[in-house]
Design a protein around this motif. Structure first.
Motif, PDB file in Angstrom:
ATOM      1  N   ALA A 156       1.144  -1.018  -0.275  1.00 19.48           N
ATOM      2  CA  ALA A 156      -0.252   0.459   0.280  1.00 19.48           C
ATOM      3  C   ALA A 156       0.914   0.924   0.061  1.00 19.48           C
ATOM      4  CB  ALA A 156      -1.323  -0.015   1.118  1.00 19.48           C
ATOM      5  N   HIS A 157       0.414   2.794  -0.243  1.00 15.81           N
ATOM      6  CA  HIS A 157       0.599   3.680   0.112  1.00 15.81           C
ATOM      7  C   HIS A 157       0.936   4.204   1.376  1.00 15.81           C
ATOM      8  CE1 HIS A 157       1.243   4.272  -4.552  1.00 15.81           C
ATOM      9  NE2 HIS A 157       0.576   4.123  -4.214  1.00 15.81           N
ATOM     10  N   PRO A 158       1.708   4.938   2.188  1.00 13.40           N
ATOM     11  CA  PRO A 158       2.668   5.264   1.267  1.00 13.40           C
ATOM     12  C   PRO A 158       4.018   4.263   1.019  1.00 13.40           C
ATOM     13  CG  PRO A 158       3.107   6.217   3.399  1.00 13.40           C
ATOM     14  CD  PRO A 158       2.162   5.217   3.336  1.00 13.40           C
ATOM     15  N   ALA A 159       5.068   3.945  -0.310  1.00 12.02           N
ATOM     16  CA  ALA A 159       5.625   3.218  -0.531  1.00 12.02           C
ATOM     17  C   ALA A 159       7.411   4.501   0.705  1.00 12.02           C
ATOM     18  CB  ALA A 159       5.965   2.695  -1.916  1.00 12.02           C
ATOM     19  N   VAL A 160       7.943   3.675   0.923  1.00 12.04           N
ATOM     20  CA  VAL A 160       8.937   4.898   1.607  1.00 12.04           C
ATOM     21  C   VAL A 160      10.312   4.000   0.290  1.00 12.04           C
ATOM     22  CG1 VAL A 160      10.493   5.638   2.998  1.00 12.04           C
ATOM     23  CG2 VAL A 160       7.584   5.746   3.137  1.00 12.04           C
ATOM     24  N   PHE A 161      11.189   5.018   0.073  1.00 16.84           N
ATOM     25  CA  PHE A 161      12.849   4.715  -0.228  1.00 16.84           C
ATOM     26  C   PHE A 161      13.792   5.455   0.589  1.00 16.84           C
ATOM     27  CE2 PHE A 161      16.764   4.585  -2.799  1.00 16.84           C
ATOM     28  CZ  PHE A 161      17.329   3.200  -3.347  1.00 16.84           C
ATOM     29  N   ILE A 162      14.759   4.460   0.914  1.00 19.22           N
ATOM     30  CA  ILE A 162      15.315   4.800   2.094  1.00 19.22           C
ATOM     31  C   ILE A 162      16.979   4.822   1.313  1.00 19.22           C
ATOM     32  CG2 ILE A 162      16.580   6.006   4.374  1.00 19.22           C
ATOM     33  CD1 ILE A 162      14.128   4.568   5.309  1.00 19.22           C
ATOM     34  N   ALA A 176      10.044   4.692 -10.220  1.00 17.63           N
ATOM     35  CA  ALA A 176       9.081   4.226  -9.597  1.00 17.63           C
ATOM     36  C   ALA A 176       8.327   6.013  -8.395  1.00 17.63           C
ATOM     37  CB  ALA A 176       8.965   2.990  -8.211  1.00 17.63           C
ATOM     38  N   PRO A 177       8.168   7.331  -9.773  1.00 15.32           N
ATOM     39  CA  PRO A 177       8.141   7.901  -9.117  1.00 15.32           C
ATOM     40  C   PRO A 177       7.241   8.949  -8.182  1.00 15.32           C
ATOM     41  CG  PRO A 177       6.802   8.218 -11.490  1.00 15.32           C
ATOM     42  CD  PRO A 177       7.865   6.774 -10.834  1.00 15.32           C
ATOM     43  N   HIS A 178       6.402   7.684  -8.007  1.00 16.89           N
ATOM     44  CA  HIS A 178       5.298   7.807  -6.595  1.00 16.89           C
ATOM     45  C   HIS A 178       5.863   7.332  -5.031  1.00 16.89           C
ATOM     46  CE1 HIS A 178       5.443   3.651  -7.819  1.00 16.89           C
ATOM     47  NE2 HIS A 178       4.594   2.924  -6.748  1.00 16.89           N
ATOM     48  N   VAL A 179       6.913   6.627  -4.853  1.00 20.41           N
ATOM     49  CA  VAL A 179       7.490   6.187  -4.043  1.00 20.41           C
ATOM     50  C   VAL A 179       8.551   7.334  -3.210  1.00 20.41           C
ATOM     51  CG1 VAL A 179       9.683   4.536  -3.395  1.00 20.41           C
ATOM     52  CG2 VAL A 179       8.535   4.632  -4.653  1.00 20.41           C
ATOM     53  N   HIS A 180       7.912   7.776  -2.303  1.00 26.15           N
ATOM     54  CA  HIS A 180       8.662   8.931  -1.576  1.00 26.15           C
ATOM     55  C   HIS A 180      10.045   8.947  -1.380  1.00 26.15           C
ATOM     56  CE1 HIS A 180       8.448  12.154   1.115  1.00 26.15           C
ATOM     57  NE2 HIS A 180       9.569  11.627   2.361  1.00 26.15           N
ATOM     58  N   ARG A 181      10.845   9.357  -1.170  1.00 20.67           N
ATOM     59  CA  ARG A 181      12.527   8.704  -0.712  1.00 20.67           C
ATOM     60  C   ARG A 181      12.974  10.028  -0.631  1.00 20.67           C
ATOM     61  NH1 ARG A 181      10.390   9.616  -6.026  1.00 20.67           N
ATOM     62  NH2 ARG A 181      11.211  11.551  -6.585  1.00 20.67           N
ATOM     63  N   VAL A 182      13.567   9.405   0.412  1.00 19.64           N
ATOM     64  CA  VAL A 182      14.583   9.982   1.716  1.00 19.64           C
ATOM     65  C   VAL A 182      15.836   9.909   1.463  1.00 19.64           C
ATOM     66  CG1 VAL A 182      14.613  10.129   4.662  1.00 19.64           C
ATOM     67  CG2 VAL A 182      12.844   9.104   3.235  1.00 19.64           C
ATOM     68  N   HIS A 183      16.522  10.622   1.202  1.00 18.28           N
ATOM     69  CA  HIS A 183      18.005  10.911   1.619  1.00 18.28           C
ATOM     70  C   HIS A 183      18.699  10.487   2.646  1.00 18.28           C
ATOM     71  CE1 HIS A 183      22.497  12.271   0.134  1.00 18.28           C
ATOM     72  NE2 HIS A 183      21.854  11.323  -0.180  1.00 18.28           N
ATOM     73  N   PHE A 184      19.282   9.541   3.453  1.00 17.80           N
ATOM     74  CA  PHE A 184      19.987   9.609   5.112  1.00 17.80           C
ATOM     75  C   PHE A 184      21.616   9.072   4.707  1.00 17.80           C
ATOM     76  CE2 PHE A 184      20.300   6.884   9.174  1.00 17.80           C
ATOM     77  CZ  PHE A 184      19.483   7.506   8.915  1.00 17.80           C
ATOM     78  N   VAL A 185      22.349   9.559   5.652  1.00 15.08           N
ATOM     79  CA  VAL A 185      23.724   9.294   5.387  1.00 15.08           C
ATOM     80  C   VAL A 185      23.604   9.409   6.603  1.00 15.08           C
ATOM     81  CG1 VAL A 185      26.265   9.394   4.681  1.00 15.08           C
ATOM     82  CG2 VAL A 185      24.439  10.552   3.126  1.00 15.08           C
ATOM     83  N   ALA A 186      24.230   7.912   7.193  1.00 17.74           N
ATOM     84  CA  ALA A 186      24.299   8.253   8.824  1.00 17.74           C
ATOM     85  C   ALA A 186      25.673   8.614   9.507  1.00 17.74           C
ATOM     86  CB  ALA A 186      24.233   6.277   9.077  1.00 17.74           C
ATOM     87  N   ASP A 187      27.432   8.353   8.899  1.00 19.76           N
ATOM     88  CA  ASP A 187      28.379   8.144   9.278  1.00 19.76           C
ATOM     89  C   ASP A 187      28.187  10.026   9.237  1.00 19.76           C
ATOM     90  OD1 ASP A 187      31.438   6.986   9.082  1.00 19.76           O
ATOM     91  OD2 ASP A 187      31.212   9.491   9.707  1.00 19.76           O
ATOM     92  N   PRO A 188      28.289  10.443  10.597  1.00 18.63           N
ATOM     93  CA  PRO A 188      28.144  11.910  10.563  1.00 18.63           C
ATOM     94  C   PRO A 188      29.782  12.901   9.882  1.00 18.63           C
ATOM     95  CG  PRO A 188      29.060  11.393  12.773  1.00 18.63           C
ATOM     96  CD  PRO A 188      28.580  10.077  11.653  1.00 18.63           C
ATOM     97  N   ARG A 189      31.377  11.917   9.379  1.00 13.67           N
ATOM     98  CA  ARG A 189      31.858  12.597   8.707  1.00 13.67           C
ATOM     99  C   ARG A 189      31.375  13.033   7.157  1.00 13.67           C
ATOM    100  NH1 ARG A 189      36.722   8.641  10.364  1.00 13.67           N
ATOM    101  NH2 ARG A 189      34.124   7.330   9.618  1.00 13.67           N
ATOM    102  N   LEU A 190      30.701  11.376   6.832  1.00 18.32           N
ATOM    103  CA  LEU A 190      30.702  11.560   5.241  1.00 18.32           C
ATOM    104  C   LEU A 190      29.030  12.777   4.814  1.00 18.32           C
ATOM    105  CD1 LEU A 190      29.914   7.671   4.594  1.00 18.32           C
ATOM    106  CD2 LEU A 190      31.862   9.488   3.788  1.00 18.32           C
TER     107      LEU A 190
END
Ligand SMILES: [Mg+2]
Length: 220
Positions: A156-162, A176-190
């Motif tokens: 179902a919606h929402p579909a999320v991509f991280i 899949a333009p309807h997918v909600h996209r989250v940019h996530f970078v864990a390392d605090p130096r990167l």
């Protein structure tokens, strides 16, 4: 649950076990759930190389410790393949990831969509499970847009991509333009080396903030 998750190894298995009425979380592993770069740095030092975080890439930032020379592309590729073989089940979790995903699982169904070599998939899944991240693991290769499209079509919606990698956000935006996209970078130096991916909707670098965002998304 653990046995069922372990048995899901292919796209077909995972789709067959998705609930069509539930929203979907497609979560990358390296640098989202797992402290990939921190472990890679330790591995490289052990084998005589050094990672210098001068830009957001691996190839080109690996140096031979003895000579000081920059490792060429083929050497980098070989080192990263060896890293997965030696270390895939010895990478620590990103702080807060397991707790946030456990809470989010009340509403979402998580699938870990990771570009781990297929030969390492089972070891990655077992390692994630011991870190409290016992979810289906799909080993992908190359761009993730086609896999995200197939998975999202079964939920179902929402579909999320991280994911941490901007080209993967471009791929999912294209397929899949309807997918909600989250940019996530864990390392605090990167994180500071990389602006928000152009094709992501939002940039968040910590799990408590991401959990709030994804909870809000359910009611928007
Ligand atoms: Mg990643």
């Amino acid at each position: 649950m653990a046995d069922l998750v372990t048995a899901m190894t292919t796209m077909e298995d995972i789709i067959a076990n998705l609930t069509p009425e539930r929203p979907l979380l497609m979560v990358d592993a390296d640098e989202v759930l797992l402290q990939f770069v921190a472990r890679l740095e330790r591995f490289l030092l052990d084998v005589g190389y050094e990672l210098r975080l001068e830009s957001f890439r691996l190839s080109g930032n690996i140096f031979d410790q003895a000579s000081g020379d920059r490792a060429d592309a083929a050497t980098c590729k070989g080192l990263i393949a060896r890293f997965f073989d030696d270390c895939v089940d010895d990478i620590g979790a990103v702080e807060g990831a397991a707790e946030a995903l456990a809470a989010l699982s009340e509403h979402y169904q998580p699938v870990i969509l990771t570009n781990v070599p297929k030969r390492c998939r089972a070891r990655r899944q077992a390692s994630l499970a011991t870190l409290g991240l016992d979810y289906p693991v799909l080993a992908n290769a190359g761009e993730k847009g086609p896999a995200a499209k197939r998975l999202a079509s079964a939920a179902a919606h929402p579909a999320v991509f991280i994911d941490d990698l901007p080209p993967q956000h471009a791929s999912v935006a294209a397929h899949a333009p309807h997918v909600h996209r989250v940019h996530f970078v864990a390392d605090p130096r990167l994180g500071p080396l990389l602006p928000k991916a152009e094709h992501a909707h939002i940039r968040l670098d910590d799990w408590p903030a991401l959990q709030l965002h994804l909870t809000d998304l359910l009611s928007s």
